[in-house]
Design a protein around this motif. Sequence first.
Motif, short mmCIF file in Angstrom:
data_model
loop_
_atom_site.label_atom_id
_atom_site.label_comp_id
_atom_site.label_asym_id
_atom_site.label_seq_id
_atom_site.Cartn_x
_atom_site.Cartn_y
_atom_site.Cartn_z
N SER A 45 0.82 -1.21 0.00
CA SER A 45 0.00 0.00 0.00
C SER A 45 0.85 1.26 0.00
CB SER A 45 -0.95 0.00 1.21
OG SER A 45 -0.21 -0.08 2.42
N ASP A 46 2.05 1.18 0.57
CA ASP A 46 2.97 2.32 0.59
C ASP A 46 4.07 2.08 -0.45
OD1 ASP A 46 4.60 4.44 1.09
OD2 ASP A 46 5.19 3.83 3.11
N ILE A 47 4.06 2.88 -1.52
CA ILE A 47 5.01 2.69 -2.61
C ILE A 47 6.32 3.45 -2.36
CG2 ILE A 47 5.27 2.86 -5.13
CD1 ILE A 47 3.11 0.97 -4.24
N SER A 48 6.38 4.20 -1.27
CA SER A 48 7.54 5.07 -1.06
C SER A 48 8.85 4.28 -0.97
CB SER A 48 7.34 5.91 0.21
OG SER A 48 7.21 5.09 1.35
N GLN A 49 8.80 3.05 -0.48
CA GLN A 49 10.02 2.25 -0.39
C GLN A 49 10.60 1.99 -1.78
OE1 GLN A 49 10.10 -2.09 1.02
NE2 GLN A 49 10.64 -0.98 2.88
N LEU A 50 9.72 1.73 -2.75
CA LEU A 50 10.16 1.51 -4.12
C LEU A 50 10.71 2.80 -4.73
CD1 LEU A 50 10.36 -0.11 -6.78
CD2 LEU A 50 7.99 0.57 -7.22
N THR A 51 9.97 3.90 -4.60
CA THR A 51 10.42 5.15 -5.22
C THR A 51 11.73 5.62 -4.59
OG1 THR A 51 9.00 6.42 -3.71
CG2 THR A 51 8.10 5.84 -5.85
N GLN A 52 11.89 5.43 -3.29
CA GLN A 52 13.15 5.81 -2.64
C GLN A 52 14.31 4.97 -3.18
OE1 GLN A 52 12.38 5.50 1.57
NE2 GLN A 52 10.88 7.16 1.54
N ARG A 53 14.06 3.68 -3.39
CA ARG A 53 15.13 2.81 -3.89
C ARG A 53 15.54 3.22 -5.30
NH1 ARG A 53 19.20 1.12 -2.27
NH2 ARG A 53 18.10 0.26 -0.44
N GLU B 294 5.45 10.66 -11.73
CA GLU B 294 3.99 10.54 -11.72
C GLU B 294 3.48 10.15 -10.34
OE1 GLU B 294 5.40 9.57 -15.11
OE2 GLU B 294 4.82 11.66 -15.13
N TYR B 295 4.22 9.27 -9.65
CA TYR B 295 3.74 8.86 -8.34
C TYR B 295 3.79 10.01 -7.34
CZ TYR B 295 1.78 4.89 -5.97
OH TYR B 295 0.90 4.02 -5.39
N ALA B 296 4.83 10.83 -7.41
CA ALA B 296 4.90 11.98 -6.52
C ALA B 296 3.75 12.95 -6.79
CB ALA B 296 6.24 12.69 -6.70
N VAL C 46 -2.13 14.88 -5.56
CA VAL C 46 -3.43 15.21 -6.14
C VAL C 46 -4.49 14.18 -5.78
CG1 VAL C 46 -4.67 15.70 -8.27
CG2 VAL C 46 -2.31 16.46 -8.01
N LEU C 47 -4.16 12.89 -5.92
CA LEU C 47 -5.16 11.87 -5.63
C LEU C 47 -5.53 11.82 -4.15
CD1 LEU C 47 -4.36 8.78 -7.88
CD2 LEU C 47 -6.49 10.05 -7.78
N GLY D 138 -1.09 1.88 -9.55
CA GLY D 138 -0.50 0.64 -9.05
C GLY D 138 0.24 -0.12 -10.14
N TYR D 139 -0.25 -0.03 -11.36
CA TYR D 139 0.42 -0.69 -12.48
C TYR D 139 1.74 -0.01 -12.78
CZ TYR D 139 0.82 -2.95 -17.09
OH TYR D 139 1.24 -3.66 -18.17
N LEU D 140 1.76 1.32 -12.70
CA LEU D 140 3.00 2.07 -12.88
C LEU D 140 4.04 1.60 -11.87
CD1 LEU D 140 4.74 4.46 -13.92
CD2 LEU D 140 3.52 5.90 -12.29
N ALA D 141 3.65 1.50 -10.61
CA ALA D 141 4.59 1.07 -9.57
C ALA D 141 5.06 -0.36 -9.82
CB ALA D 141 3.93 1.20 -8.20
N ALA D 142 4.15 -1.25 -10.21
CA ALA D 142 4.53 -2.63 -10.48
C ALA D 142 5.51 -2.73 -11.62
CB ALA D 142 3.28 -3.46 -10.77
N TYR D 143 5.30 -1.91 -12.64
CA TYR D 143 6.24 -1.89 -13.76
C TYR D 143 7.61 -1.41 -13.29
CZ TYR D 143 5.68 -2.91 -18.69
OH TYR D 143 5.68 -3.54 -19.90
#
Length: 466
Positions: free
Chosen positions: A141-149, A323-325, A330-331, A382-387
């Motif tokens: 649910s929290d994508i920040s770990q991925l974006t930080q990596r 895009e996630y940031a 916004v969302l 969520g698809y963006l993050a999975a990709y």
Amino acid sequence: MLWQWNHGMRRGLCLFLALTFVLCYSGIWGRRAQAETVAPDTEWQQAMALLDEMEADTERTFTYQGETFLIREGLNYANTFLRGTDDYDPFCTALMEAQLAQSADQGELFLQAAKLLNAYAVKQGYKNYLEYSAWQYGMPSDISQLTQRIAQSLPMTVRFLFMRNGWLLTPIEAEGIIDMPAFWEQAARMYGKLSPEYQQLVEELATSDILEIQKVDTLSANSMVFSSGTSVTYVLVSYRDELEFTLMAMHELGHYLHWKSVREPEVSNYYSIIETHSTAGALLCAQDMEAYFRQLLGDQDGAFATLRYLAEAITNLPGVLMEYAFLQDVLLDPEAYEPEDLAALYLQKSLEFGFDGGFSEAYQMMQGVSWTNEVLWLAKPGYLAAYGWGNLNALWMWYQQAQGRDAVEAYNRLLQTAIPDLPLETFSRQMGLPDLTDDEDFEGLDDFVYGTLSSLYREVYQEDPL
């Protein structure tokens, strides 16, 4: 200089991989279809209608000196035909005004959609739509770990992809260069080096009636592997030019080989693993692809084809950050923004990540309005993050291969294993994939990836990329 990076090309490349779907009748797609058709007048349908309206608006035009131009193609036209002329700045001024008007109109639609999506997610038992979409695609649910990596471990690679990814502006002719039957033979041998079984499967696919190859003229090419029941029934490789075809084909083969190896449809929604299958396969064959391109096109053009192949394989990585940031702001709080605010917010986010498209101050907002190119991600964050996670796994496996480690054995184990009903992190550990929390797992990755891309870039353009 007004412009160093082409938004129109970025949109096409982003959608190119984003729309490379792997669909399954059961599992997540079945659950989504059931949830989304329970009531015909739910917030979901209303939100999707608004996003469809935004997508249709990408065909909007503007007029300059009596001529009509598509907004999304305006900068490409200016940079191709007007650079160095007296019309360049006036044309771009008119274009920016049209873009800002479009951004405000689309912003109104998106903010309405965001409210509906959040309301829909709450009804499904989630805090907001970002959390719901993460669940849809098997992400935490929290994508920040991925974006930080990604930001921490691939800074130069991401900046290169963001600043230098107008790969459709080819310095070589990309038509009439690929002998399709011969390419499939090459692809079979390349995958055959990973496992002899794969060569036979690719050869059988290439001559079967379940493979369709389709050239399109649209900005996005929709390739897919589709399964109904227990057998693969359809493989579509859709492409805009022949260099894109090579990656589309190699990418879809990764999906196809997994399905043939497991021999049953996935019921999992772990899209990061599914995209690891395809992207890692394409990258583990990259050395052979480079040799193929150089033999076919010569060294300089072969280097360009290899560069484009590699960059397109991982081109979504900047978007995972940007895009996630943007969507997190916004969302999660659409009430805090007016439609006119979104372009400035997107510009702010891009500059915070160091993604400066090279605009002069007068035209900098052109970078901000490009948020409207990301309608797919607005609907499917969520698809963006999975990709992104799949790309990260694949790059790591490619790096392991370059270091002489057992990346091929690990890839085969991953490709030939049905995704079990386990937590994603547990399954990733069992498959030997890297731990997002472990800095040592990613040490040296950026040096290798950016080093490879920049070396090819220098060979093609005779200059440093950044």
